[in-house]
Motif scaffolding. Structure first.
Motif, PDB file in Angstrom:
ATOM      1  N   ARG A   1       0.469  -1.490  -0.005  1.00  0.00           N
ATOM      2  CA  ARG A   1       0.150  -0.122  -0.237  1.00  0.00           C
ATOM      3  C   ARG A   1       0.880   0.739   0.121  1.00  0.00           C
ATOM      4  O   ARG A   1       0.961   2.538  -0.620  1.00  0.00           O
ATOM      5  N   ARG A   2       1.886   1.290   0.562  1.00  0.00           N
ATOM      6  CA  ARG A   2       2.666   2.699   0.714  1.00  0.00           C
ATOM      7  C   ARG A   2       3.576   2.187   0.019  1.00  0.00           C
ATOM      8  O   ARG A   2       3.588   3.686  -1.224  1.00  0.00           O
ATOM      9  N   PHE A   3       4.257   1.228  -0.752  1.00  0.00           N
ATOM     10  CA  PHE A   3       5.018   1.333  -2.039  1.00  0.00           C
ATOM     11  C   PHE A   3       4.798   2.445  -3.192  1.00  0.00           C
ATOM     12  O   PHE A   3       4.426   3.472  -3.866  1.00  0.00           O
ATOM     13  N   GLN A   4       3.096   1.699  -3.300  1.00  0.00           N
ATOM     14  CA  GLN A   4       2.423   2.032  -4.236  1.00  0.00           C
ATOM     15  C   GLN A   4       1.979   3.875  -3.647  1.00  0.00           C
ATOM     16  O   GLN A   4       1.325   4.483  -5.785  1.00  0.00           O
ATOM     17  N   GLY A   5       1.337   4.123  -2.831  1.00  0.00           N
ATOM     18  CA  GLY A   5       0.638   6.047  -2.422  1.00  0.00           C
ATOM     19  C   GLY A   5       2.768   6.799  -3.166  1.00  0.00           C
ATOM     20  O   GLY A   5       3.034   7.475  -3.168  1.00  0.00           O
ATOM     21  N   VAL A   6       3.715   5.716  -2.899  1.00  0.00           N
ATOM     22  CA  VAL A   6       4.808   6.783  -3.371  1.00  0.00           C
ATOM     23  C   VAL A   6       4.686   6.590  -4.989  1.00  0.00           C
ATOM     24  O   VAL A   6       5.039   7.652  -5.499  1.00  0.00           O
TER      25      VAL A   6
ATOM     26  N   ARG B   1       2.563   9.316  -5.400  1.00  0.00           N
ATOM     27  CA  ARG B   1       2.798  10.364  -5.072  1.00  0.00           C
ATOM     28  C   ARG B   1       3.796  10.875  -6.847  1.00  0.00           C
ATOM     29  O   ARG B   1       3.844  12.017  -7.533  1.00  0.00           O
ATOM     30  N   LEU B   2       4.818  10.038  -7.026  1.00  0.00           N
ATOM     31  CA  LEU B   2       5.361  10.229  -8.206  1.00  0.00           C
ATOM     32  C   LEU B   2       5.120  10.781  -9.214  1.00  0.00           C
ATOM     33  O   LEU B   2       5.838  11.673  -9.957  1.00  0.00           O
ATOM     34  N   ALA B   3       3.835  10.001  -9.584  1.00  0.00           N
ATOM     35  CA  ALA B   3       3.410  10.322 -10.900  1.00  0.00           C
ATOM     36  C   ALA B   3       2.963  11.553 -10.781  1.00  0.00           C
ATOM     37  O   ALA B   3       2.730  12.148 -11.804  1.00  0.00           O
ATOM     38  N   THR B   4       2.024  11.642 -10.415  1.00  0.00           N
ATOM     39  CA  THR B   4       1.837  13.225 -10.181  1.00  0.00           C
ATOM     40  C   THR B   4       2.960  13.941 -11.181  1.00  0.00           C
ATOM     41  O   THR B   4       2.742  15.423 -11.100  1.00  0.00           O
ATOM     42  N   ARG B   5       3.774  13.756 -10.743  1.00  0.00           N
ATOM     43  CA  ARG B   5       5.284  14.935 -11.152  1.00  0.00           C
ATOM     44  C   ARG B   5       5.826  14.527 -12.237  1.00  0.00           C
ATOM     45  O   ARG B   5       6.698  14.768 -13.129  1.00  0.00           O
ATOM     46  N   GLY B   6       5.392  13.528 -13.173  1.00  0.00           N
ATOM     47  CA  GLY B   6       5.763  12.868 -14.074  1.00  0.00           C
ATOM     48  C   GLY B   6       6.582  11.398 -14.174  1.00  0.00           C
ATOM     49  O   GLY B   6       7.827  11.207 -15.139  1.00  0.00           O
ATOM     50  N   LEU B   7       6.769  10.858 -12.945  1.00  0.00           N
ATOM     51  CA  LEU B   7       7.961  10.409 -12.439  1.00  0.00           C
ATOM     52  C   LEU B   7       7.584   8.769 -11.969  1.00  0.00           C
ATOM     53  O   LEU B   7       6.498   8.704 -11.545  1.00  0.00           O
TER      54      LEU B   7
ATOM     55  N   GLU C   1       8.948  10.672  -0.020  1.00  0.00           N
ATOM     56  CA  GLU C   1       7.843   9.779  -0.631  1.00  0.00           C
ATOM     57  C   GLU C   1       7.282   9.160   0.612  1.00  0.00           C
ATOM     58  O   GLU C   1       5.974   8.843   0.399  1.00  0.00           O
ATOM     59  N   TRP C   2       8.292   8.879   0.955  1.00  0.00           N
ATOM     60  CA  TRP C   2       7.615   7.711   1.444  1.00  0.00           C
ATOM     61  C   TRP C   2       7.474   7.803   3.067  1.00  0.00           C
ATOM     62  O   TRP C   2       6.571   7.331   3.140  1.00  0.00           O
ATOM     63  N   GLN C   3       8.140   8.587   3.299  1.00  0.00           N
ATOM     64  CA  GLN C   3       7.804   9.538   5.178  1.00  0.00           C
ATOM     65  C   GLN C   3       6.629  10.101   4.368  1.00  0.00           C
ATOM     66  O   GLN C   3       5.881  10.238   5.860  1.00  0.00           O
ATOM     67  N   ALA C   4       6.556  10.962   3.533  1.00  0.00           N
ATOM     68  CA  ALA C   4       5.320  11.350   3.061  1.00  0.00           C
ATOM     69  C   ALA C   4       3.634  10.912   3.114  1.00  0.00           C
ATOM     70  O   ALA C   4       2.421  11.106   3.889  1.00  0.00           O
TER      71      ALA C   4
ATOM     72  N   GLU D   1      -1.037   8.169   5.973  1.00  0.00           N
ATOM     73  CA  GLU D   1      -1.825   7.362   6.681  1.00  0.00           C
ATOM     74  C   GLU D   1      -1.922   7.553   8.229  1.00  0.00           C
ATOM     75  O   GLU D   1      -3.414   6.867   8.732  1.00  0.00           O
ATOM     76  N   LYS D   2      -1.131   9.028   8.976  1.00  0.00           N
ATOM     77  CA  LYS D   2      -1.360   9.322  10.755  1.00  0.00           C
ATOM     78  C   LYS D   2      -2.391   9.521  11.062  1.00  0.00           C
ATOM     79  O   LYS D   2      -2.983   9.530  11.766  1.00  0.00           O
TER      80      LYS D   2
END
Length: 267
Positions: free
Chosen positions: A230-235, A238-244, A257-260, A265-266
């Protein structure tokens, strides 16, 4: 609306379908199978039942998966019948006899119904059955093909019944630190066999710790797997929003990004 068939009629239909599939003019794939080739499907179906239960339970999925698992039992029974060993009815009779034998407090004259008495009676019966099969020792009868973490927990639980156990979880944590130190000492040598041995010891102690805390180590790891996924997919999102993509970024950026994702989640 069609009438619901009786259990006997429904099971008879399933057994007939299985026989037809294995017949000389049946399904070529089913005709080629044997116990070894079907066993992996049996294990897979059992896990899919557990997964459907874990999802709520998801009753429509559970209905489907229980059918798949029942078909596996019918499949193995049919192959055994073809070889002249036993048929499905003997499988059903054997488990019925075992359940009656292991529940004397229900089916016998004994009136005791408390959970402690039931567990004690169950263990006495299982020990007698192992002795009848000439399986000796406290660890006898634990299947070798269980998932490794589950088997580790069962091994340590069985050993604990005869007093071979830490007094508390803190003692297991001390052992975990000891094993981690041994693994760290092996890292410079990079001997694959030694590393595998030390990692195995570490995993075994972790399974023991889960057991000591009344947790299922397989469930703990499944939860950790789901959380990582779940968290890696979140990373990635987030990267995809910057085209990465992860391949376009440094480890430091992905960690940020992982920490974000964890922080979100919290909230």
């Amino acid at each position: 609306m069609a009438e619901t068939p009786t259990p006997e009629a429904a099971l008879s239909r399933l057994l007939a379908i299985m026989a037809r599939l294995r017949a000389p003019d049946g399904c070529p794939w089913d005709q080629l199978q044997d116990f070894q080739t079907i066993a992996p499907y049996t294990i897979e179906e059992a896990f899919e039942v557990a997964d459907a239960i874990r999802r709520g339970p998801d009753f429509p999925a559970l209905l489907d998966e229980l059918g798949d698992l029942l078909f596996q039992v019918v499949y193995h029974a049919r192959m055994a019948e073809e070889l002249g060993h036993f048929a499905f009815t003997q499988v059903a009779e054997a488990i019925s006899d075992k359940m009656v034998r292991r529940h004397p407090h229900v089916f016998g004259e004994a009136a005791a119904r408390d959970a402690g008495a039931q567990v004690a009676a169950w263990e006495v019966q299982k020990a007698a059955e192992r002795a009848a099969r000439a399986e000796t020792g406290a660890l006898a009868g634990i299947p070798t093909n269980l998932p490794a973490l589950t088997r580790a927990a069962k091994l340590t639980r069985r050993a604990a019944r005869v007093g071979f156990d830490w007094p508390d979880a803190a003692g297991v944590l001390d052992k975990l630190e000891e094993e981690a130190a041994e693994l760290r000492a092996e890292l410079p040598k990079a001997d694959p066999s030694r590393l595998a041995d030390e990692v195995g010891d570490l995993l075994f102690v972790l399974a023991n710790l889960a057991r000591k805390l009344d947790l299922d180590p397989e469930e703990c790891l499944r939860g950790a797997n789901a959380k990582f996924e779940r968290r890696f997919q979140g990373v990635e999102t987030r990267l995809a929003t910057r085209g990465l993509t992860p391949g376009d970024t440094s480890l430091e950026e992905m960690e940020s990004e992982w920490q974000a994702v964890k922080k979100a989640e919290k909230q």
